[in-house]
Design a protein around this motif. Structure first.
Motif, short mmCIF file in Angstrom:
data_model
loop_
_atom_site.label_atom_id
_atom_site.label_comp_id
_atom_site.label_asym_id
_atom_site.label_seq_id
_atom_site.Cartn_x
_atom_site.Cartn_y
_atom_site.Cartn_z
N ASP A 1 0.87 -1.09 0.01
CA ASP A 1 0.02 -0.07 0.08
C ASP A 1 0.71 1.16 -0.05
O ASP A 1 2.19 1.08 0.36
CB ASP A 1 -0.99 -0.04 1.32
N ASP A 2 0.38 2.34 -0.34
CA ASP A 2 0.91 3.67 -0.53
C ASP A 2 1.05 4.28 0.95
O ASP A 2 -0.03 4.66 1.39
CB ASP A 2 0.15 4.61 -1.41
N ALA A 3 2.05 4.13 1.74
CA ALA A 3 2.06 4.46 3.21
C ALA A 3 1.90 6.00 3.33
O ALA A 3 1.26 6.64 4.23
CB ALA A 3 3.58 3.99 3.70
N SER A 4 2.36 6.95 2.24
CA SER A 4 2.23 8.30 2.24
C SER A 4 0.62 8.91 2.26
O SER A 4 0.32 9.76 2.79
CB SER A 4 2.97 8.91 1.31
N ALA A 5 -0.16 7.85 1.52
CA ALA A 5 -1.41 8.29 1.43
C ALA A 5 -2.17 8.29 2.81
O ALA A 5 -2.88 9.09 3.23
CB ALA A 5 -2.13 7.35 0.46
N LEU A 6 -1.79 7.21 3.52
CA LEU A 6 -2.41 7.02 4.93
C LEU A 6 -1.82 8.32 5.76
O LEU A 6 -2.89 8.94 6.57
CB LEU A 6 -1.39 5.85 5.72
N THR A 7 -0.55 8.85 5.84
CA THR A 7 -0.09 9.46 6.52
C THR A 7 -0.81 11.29 6.09
O THR A 7 -1.22 11.89 6.86
CB THR A 7 1.23 10.12 6.30
N GLU A 8 -0.78 11.39 4.78
CA GLU A 8 -1.66 12.61 4.11
C GLU A 8 -3.06 12.59 4.57
O GLU A 8 -3.61 13.79 4.63
CB GLU A 8 -1.25 12.71 2.75
N ASP A 9 -3.62 11.40 4.41
CA ASP A 9 -5.03 11.47 4.73
C ASP A 9 -5.34 12.06 6.36
O ASP A 9 -6.24 12.73 6.63
CB ASP A 9 -5.84 10.27 4.64
N SER A 10 -4.53 11.35 6.96
CA SER A 10 -4.32 11.49 8.53
C SER A 10 -4.20 13.09 8.74
O SER A 10 -4.85 13.77 9.71
CB SER A 10 -3.43 10.59 9.17
N ARG A 11 -3.19 13.40 8.21
CA ARG A 11 -2.86 15.00 8.28
C ARG A 11 -4.06 15.95 7.85
O ARG A 11 -4.30 16.94 8.62
CB ARG A 11 -1.75 15.39 7.55
N ALA A 12 -4.62 15.54 6.78
CA ALA A 12 -5.74 16.43 6.39
C ALA A 12 -6.92 16.30 7.32
O ALA A 12 -7.53 17.38 7.59
CB ALA A 12 -6.24 15.97 4.93
N GLU A 13 -7.01 15.21 7.94
CA GLU A 13 -8.13 15.19 8.96
C GLU A 13 -7.80 15.98 10.22
O GLU A 13 -8.73 16.60 10.78
CB GLU A 13 -8.35 13.29 9.33
N ALA A 14 -6.54 15.74 10.51
CA ALA A 14 -6.06 16.56 11.74
C ALA A 14 -6.29 18.11 11.50
O ALA A 14 -6.79 18.68 12.28
CB ALA A 14 -4.69 16.34 12.08
N GLU A 15 -6.03 18.62 10.39
CA GLU A 15 -5.97 19.90 10.15
C GLU A 15 -7.79 20.33 10.08
O GLU A 15 -8.13 21.28 10.78
CB GLU A 15 -5.45 20.31 8.77
N LEU A 16 -8.41 19.45 9.43
CA LEU A 16 -10.04 19.81 9.70
C LEU A 16 -10.50 19.72 11.00
O LEU A 16 -11.33 20.67 11.38
CB LEU A 16 -10.70 18.80 8.82
N THR A 17 -10.00 18.70 11.90
CA THR A 17 -10.64 18.74 13.32
C THR A 17 -10.00 19.75 14.17
O THR A 17 -10.78 20.35 14.97
CB THR A 17 -9.82 17.31 13.78
N LEU A 18 -8.86 20.24 13.75
CA LEU A 18 -8.50 21.54 14.77
C LEU A 18 -9.07 22.65 14.37
O LEU A 18 -9.48 23.48 14.98
CB LEU A 18 -6.88 21.80 14.64
N ALA A 19 -9.15 22.85 12.85
CA ALA A 19 -10.10 24.07 12.45
C ALA A 19 -11.30 24.11 13.01
O ALA A 19 -11.91 25.15 13.41
CB ALA A 19 -10.17 24.12 10.90
N GLY A 20 -12.29 22.95 12.97
CA GLY A 20 -13.58 23.03 13.47
C GLY A 20 -13.58 23.06 14.93
O GLY A 20 -14.35 23.82 15.25
N ALA A 21 -12.35 22.53 15.82
CA ALA A 21 -12.58 22.69 17.12
C ALA A 21 -12.39 24.36 17.28
O ALA A 21 -13.19 24.88 18.29
CB ALA A 21 -11.38 21.90 17.84
N ILE A 22 -11.69 25.04 16.64
CA ILE A 22 -11.38 26.49 16.91
C ILE A 22 -12.85 27.20 16.63
O ILE A 22 -13.41 28.04 17.38
CB ILE A 22 -10.55 26.95 15.97
N ARG A 23 -13.61 26.87 15.65
CA ARG A 23 -14.98 27.36 15.21
C ARG A 23 -15.84 27.06 16.19
O ARG A 23 -17.01 27.54 16.18
CB ARG A 23 -15.27 26.83 13.86
N GLY A 24 -15.81 25.69 16.97
CA GLY A 24 -16.83 25.04 17.75
C GLY A 24 -17.53 24.38 17.06
O GLY A 24 -18.71 23.93 17.50
N GLN A 25 -17.37 23.77 15.80
CA GLN A 25 -18.21 22.99 15.09
C GLN A 25 -17.43 22.38 14.18
O GLN A 25 -16.67 22.51 12.94
CB GLN A 25 -19.35 23.93 14.08
N LEU A 26 -17.28 20.73 14.32
CA LEU A 26 -16.65 20.05 13.45
C LEU A 26 -17.65 19.67 12.10
O LEU A 26 -18.53 19.39 12.19
CB LEU A 26 -16.63 18.67 14.33
#
Length: 329
Positions: free
Chosen positions: A201-226
């Motif tokens: 499998d493409d290991a970088s894809a797992l990491t990049e997907d997780s990074r994108a998820e982390a950024e969305l989660t943190l941005a949503g936490a700041i707004r108060g709405q995920l």
């Protein structure tokens, strides 16, 4: 697996390939060749570790860490005939890091930069080989039992790299960490040898997907709405475990996240490492001036998943006492 005793173009005895030949084979992805190199040079590698660290588990750990580094970075060798000196230099660096108690660990992202910094447009084939090697390694990591995989990921691919920090993060004794690492390294070597010819499998894809998820989660936490796609990954049965769940019992992570936001604490993503069912998000935390009991400046989310959905979240604070972490909850 390509046999080590096949005829060579160099006209050497088929049962005694040179270091140069073995290195070139290993750079082409032949696991057996790398294993032979490490076996051949194990004694001088251990001698370097003993000379710097003395007898004890640290010296053995340095040799084992160096072997894994060699596995990941064999493509960096510019003079294949001098691979023995390269291996000893890796051991020497591993020992010096222990002596300096250097906390800076590049993780997978930093490792890729080390791989690629000398790769120019005229060497696309080396870039392909390096990505194939990385995917092969990560597929082997996925074969480890979860407890062994977690300590290996923390030790070699995150900033939570000391035995004490890993022990605190996993809530086990330091001796258990050492034991799990030794078991993981032994099993990893066996799995690597048995899977070298398979697709990965493409290991970088797992990491990049997780990074994108982390950024969305943190941005949503700041707004108060995920966002909805993030909420789907945190079902009602998701459980907060560890020092933030001071009340005990089953507890969802969202209330603790809200209290952190209400205190004005912001988290900024520093590093991500992910396998299929474990993700580690390392953060920098910033607490507003004047807030009592400020959040420790670094923390990490350890997430355990099933079919991408988070089953358990453990937040750890490397280098901080558990009491200093309690203020977040």
């Amino acid at each position: 697996m390509v046999s080590l005793d096949h005829p060579t173009d160099l006209g050497r005895p088929t049962d005694h390939p040179s270091d140069e030949e073995l290195t070139l084979r290993a750079q082409a992805g032949e696991a057996g060749a790398l294993g032979t190199l490490l076996t051949r040079h194990q004694a001088p590698m251990r001698a370097v570790a003993l000379s710097l660290l003395g007898y004890g588990p640290d010296a053995e750990d340095a040799v084992q860490d160096a072997a894994l580094t060699a596995l990941r970075r064999i493509g960096d060798v510019r003079e294949p005939a001098a691979v023995g000196a390269w291996l000893r230099a890796i051991v020497r660096n591993a020992c010096r890091m222990r002596l300096r108690a250097n906390r800076e660990t590049p993780g997978l992202d930093g490792l890729e930069q080390a791989y690629l910094r000398d790769v120019g447009p005229s060497h696309p084939e080396r870039l392909i080989e390096q990505h194939a090697m990385r995917d092969w390694i990560w597929d082997a990591v996925e074969e480890l039992p979860q407890q062994q995989r977690l300590v290996l990921m923390l030790r070699h691919f995150s900033g939570i790299s000391s035995y004490q920090e890993i022990a605190e993060a996993c809530e086990v004794p330091v001796g258990t960490v050492r034991s799990r690492l030794n078991q993981a390294r032994a099993k990893l070597a066996k799995v690597l040898l048995s899977t070298e010819a398979e697709g990965h499998d493409d290991a970088s894809a797992l990491t990049e997907d997780s990074r994108a998820e982390a950024e969305l989660t943190l941005a949503g936490a700041i707004r108060g709405q995920l966002p909805g796609e993030i909420l789907e990954l945190w079902p009602a049965e998701t459980e907060l475990v560890g020092v933030l769940n001071k009340e005990g019992g089953r507890r969802h992570p969202f209330p603790a996240m809200r209290r952190t936001r209400d205190k004005g604490v912001t988290q900024h993503l520093r590093h991500v490492v992910a396998s299929r069912d474990i993700a580690i998000w390392e953060m920098e935390a910033i607490t507003p001036a004047g807030v009592a009991n400020p959040c420790p400046p670094t923390l990490a989310w350890l997430m355990f998943r099933s079919e991408r959905r988070v089953q358990r979240l453990r937040v750890v604070f490397p280098g901080a006492s558990s009491g200093g972490a309690q203020q977040l909850s």
